[in-house]
Write a protein that holds these residues in place. Sequence first.
Motif, PDB file in Angstrom:
ATOM      1  N   ALA A 128       0.108  -7.361  -3.452  1.00  0.00           N
ATOM      2  CA  ALA A 128      -1.077  -6.998  -4.233  1.00  0.00           C
ATOM      3  C   ALA A 128      -1.081  -5.500  -4.511  1.00  0.00           C
ATOM      4  O   ALA A 128      -1.385  -5.058  -5.628  1.00  0.00           O
ATOM      5  CB  ALA A 128      -2.350  -7.406  -3.501  1.00  0.00           C
ATOM      6  N   GLN A 129      -0.712  -4.714  -3.504  1.00  0.00           N
ATOM      7  CA  GLN A 129      -0.706  -3.255  -3.646  1.00  0.00           C
ATOM      8  C   GLN A 129       0.324  -2.788  -4.669  1.00  0.00           C
ATOM      9  O   GLN A 129       0.023  -1.980  -5.535  1.00  0.00           O
ATOM     10  CB  GLN A 129      -0.403  -2.611  -2.295  1.00  0.00           C
ATOM     11  CG  GLN A 129      -0.284  -1.091  -2.344  1.00  0.00           C
ATOM     12  CD  GLN A 129       0.119  -0.501  -0.993  1.00  0.00           C
ATOM     13  OE1 GLN A 129       0.068  -1.158   0.032  1.00  0.00           O
ATOM     14  NE2 GLN A 129       0.531   0.747  -1.017  1.00  0.00           N
TER      15      GLN A 129
ATOM     16  N   PRO B 296      -1.065 -10.905  -5.284  1.00  0.00           N
ATOM     17  CA  PRO B 296      -0.647 -11.316  -3.946  1.00  0.00           C
ATOM     18  C   PRO B 296       0.279 -12.531  -3.939  1.00  0.00           C
ATOM     19  O   PRO B 296       0.976 -12.771  -2.965  1.00  0.00           O
ATOM     20  CB  PRO B 296      -1.962 -11.624  -3.229  1.00  0.00           C
ATOM     21  CG  PRO B 296      -2.940 -11.888  -4.315  1.00  0.00           C
ATOM     22  CD  PRO B 296      -2.500 -11.057  -5.490  1.00  0.00           C
TER      23      PRO B 296
ATOM     24  N   ASP C  54       1.084 -10.675   1.492  1.00  0.00           N
ATOM     25  CA  ASP C  54       0.245 -10.796   0.297  1.00  0.00           C
ATOM     26  C   ASP C  54      -0.450  -9.471  -0.029  1.00  0.00           C
ATOM     27  O   ASP C  54      -0.619  -9.123  -1.200  1.00  0.00           O
ATOM     28  CB  ASP C  54      -0.768 -11.928   0.430  1.00  0.00           C
ATOM     29  CG  ASP C  54      -1.721 -11.778   1.603  1.00  0.00           C
ATOM     30  OD1 ASP C  54      -1.359 -11.118   2.603  1.00  0.00           O
ATOM     31  OD2 ASP C  54      -2.829 -12.328   1.529  1.00  0.00           O
ATOM     32  N   ASN C  55      -0.809  -8.704   0.995  1.00  0.00           N
ATOM     33  CA  ASN C  55      -1.425  -7.396   0.753  1.00  0.00           C
ATOM     34  C   ASN C  55      -0.421  -6.397   0.189  1.00  0.00           C
ATOM     35  O   ASN C  55      -0.765  -5.574  -0.663  1.00  0.00           O
ATOM     36  CB  ASN C  55      -2.053  -6.851   2.029  1.00  0.00           C
ATOM     37  CG  ASN C  55      -3.289  -7.627   2.436  1.00  0.00           C
ATOM     38  OD1 ASN C  55      -3.956  -8.231   1.611  1.00  0.00           O
ATOM     39  ND2 ASN C  55      -3.577  -7.644   3.723  1.00  0.00           N
TER      40      ASN C  55
ATOM     41  N   GLU D  88       0.647  -5.888   9.186  1.00  0.00           N
ATOM     42  CA  GLU D  88       0.658  -5.912   7.721  1.00  0.00           C
ATOM     43  C   GLU D  88       0.975  -7.325   7.233  1.00  0.00           C
ATOM     44  O   GLU D  88       1.766  -8.042   7.831  1.00  0.00           O
ATOM     45  CB  GLU D  88       1.693  -4.921   7.198  1.00  0.00           C
ATOM     46  CG  GLU D  88       1.508  -4.607   5.745  1.00  0.00           C
ATOM     47  CD  GLU D  88       2.192  -3.319   5.353  1.00  0.00           C
ATOM     48  OE1 GLU D  88       1.676  -2.664   4.450  1.00  0.00           O
ATOM     49  OE2 GLU D  88       3.232  -2.976   5.946  1.00  0.00           O
ATOM     50  N   ARG D  89       0.339  -7.685   6.121  1.00  0.00           N
ATOM     51  CA  ARG D  89       0.563  -9.002   5.531  1.00  0.00           C
ATOM     52  C   ARG D  89       1.285  -8.852   4.200  1.00  0.00           C
ATOM     53  O   ARG D  89       1.020  -7.935   3.425  1.00  0.00           O
ATOM     54  CB  ARG D  89      -0.772  -9.720   5.318  1.00  0.00           C
ATOM     55  CG  ARG D  89      -1.439 -10.075   6.610  1.00  0.00           C
ATOM     56  CD  ARG D  89      -2.677 -10.926   6.444  1.00  0.00           C
ATOM     57  NE  ARG D  89      -3.013 -11.273   5.092  1.00  0.00           N
ATOM     58  CZ  ARG D  89      -4.259 -11.495   4.682  1.00  0.00           C
ATOM     59  NH1 ARG D  89      -5.267 -11.381   5.510  1.00  0.00           N
ATOM     60  NH2 ARG D  89      -4.505 -11.828   3.433  1.00  0.00           N
TER      61      ARG D  89
END
Length: 106
Positions: free
Chosen positions: A60-61, A66, A56-57, A53-54
């Motif tokens: 963003a979610q 992000p 920034d993701n 998992e990143r």
Amino acid sequence: MNVIFPPTSRYALTPTATFVRADGTPLTYLRRRFVPAPENLALLQWHQVVQNERLDNITAQYLGDPEQFWRLCDANRALRPQELTETIGKPLRITLPEGIPGVPHA
């Protein structure tokens, strides 16, 4: 000269100061930004880190941007952003920005 940051920047509310050099030239700089205590940030929810998992993701979610990774760093006392996703299963606090109260027992 005023330093202006976008409202989504971690420095948006950080005040500036001006130092005047010996030759009279003004030098504008940012004052120190104090990181808020995580327990003072209104908790929205928890997120459990999964493999690969990143950050920034994740931001963003949950936050719709992000580039707001710094809010997760503040909320989870992280000095290095990458430490938030290094451990699979680590719970991350997703919070409101500093100064925005949450709704108790929502």
